[in-house]
Design a protein around this motif. Structure first.
Motif, short mmCIF file in Angstrom:
data_model
loop_
_atom_site.label_atom_id
_atom_site.label_comp_id
_atom_site.label_asym_id
_atom_site.label_seq_id
_atom_site.Cartn_x
_atom_site.Cartn_y
_atom_site.Cartn_z
N SER A 89 14.00 101.04 80.44
CA SER A 89 14.91 102.13 80.78
C SER A 89 16.09 102.11 79.83
O SER A 89 16.54 101.04 79.42
CB SER A 89 15.43 101.99 82.22
N TYR A 90 16.58 103.31 79.53
CA TYR A 90 17.74 103.43 78.64
C TYR A 90 18.76 104.34 79.29
O TYR A 90 18.42 105.42 79.78
CB TYR A 90 17.32 103.99 77.28
N ARG A 91 20.00 103.92 79.30
CA ARG A 91 21.10 104.72 79.86
C ARG A 91 21.66 105.61 78.74
O ARG A 91 22.41 105.17 77.90
CB ARG A 91 22.18 103.81 80.42
N TRP A 92 21.26 106.88 78.75
CA TRP A 92 21.64 107.84 77.71
C TRP A 92 22.89 108.58 78.16
O TRP A 92 22.95 109.14 79.24
CB TRP A 92 20.51 108.83 77.49
N HIS A 105 22.87 112.54 87.13
CA HIS A 105 23.37 111.46 86.31
C HIS A 105 23.93 110.34 87.18
O HIS A 105 24.12 110.51 88.38
CB HIS A 105 24.46 111.98 85.36
N GLN A 111 22.34 109.43 81.89
CA GLN A 111 21.02 109.82 82.37
C GLN A 111 20.11 108.62 82.14
O GLN A 111 20.14 108.02 81.07
CB GLN A 111 20.52 111.04 81.58
N MET A 113 16.65 107.22 81.29
CA MET A 113 15.34 107.58 80.75
C MET A 113 14.45 106.34 80.85
O MET A 113 14.87 105.24 80.47
CB MET A 113 15.46 108.02 79.29
N THR A 114 13.24 106.51 81.36
CA THR A 114 12.36 105.38 81.59
C THR A 114 10.99 105.62 80.97
O THR A 114 10.47 106.73 81.02
CB THR A 114 12.19 105.14 83.11
#
Length: 135
Positions: A89-92, A105, A111, A113-114
């Motif tokens: 997962s990345y916290r954009w 959010h 947001q 993203m996984t």
């Protein structure tokens, strides 16, 4: 790919680490557009679990909270022919206010993203028996 072929696991016999941090570094090195490595690694959450069979994996994923856990809480790469699930997962940071509201959010405006990959490791050595490790 390095997990599936056993290259990442084999690195344990060398001075190179095979930790979550090393995996994050490899991801961030390939995705330079995500920003400096320190920012990328701080926003990246990684977990990896191994399973003895696909039905066991299906049952675990179906239960509430089946993949919950802190970053790196589970880091099991498995051996030859092991079923592996890698979850990243990345916290954009969404900078457009209207899009941020439409997409939903986190409280700090990110947001999540996984991406998830499920695969069976190749026969790179002696099979390592594994249940649902880190469940």
């Amino acid at each position: 790919r390095e997990i599936r072929t056993g290259q990442f696991q084999a690195a344990a016999d060398t001075p190179r680490a095979t930790s979550v941090d090393d995996f994050k570094r490899k991801v961030c090195d390939q995705l330079t557009w995500l920003g400096p490595e320190t920012t990328c690694k701080a926003r990246l959450a990684v977990n990896s679990r191994t399973y003895a069979s696909f039905p066991i994996m299906r049952d675990e994923l179906a239960r509430p909270g089946g993949l919950n856990g802190a970053d790196g809480a589970c880091w099991s790469l498995g051996g030859a022919r092991t079923i592996v699930l890698v979850n990243v997962s990345y916290r954009w940071r969404v900078i457009t206010p209207m899009l941020r509201e439409m997409m939903g959010h986190t409280p700090d405006g990110h947001q999540i993203m996984t991406a998830m990959a499920v695969f069976r490791n190749e026969p790179f050595g002696a099979p390592t028996p594994a249940g649902a490790l880190c469940s």
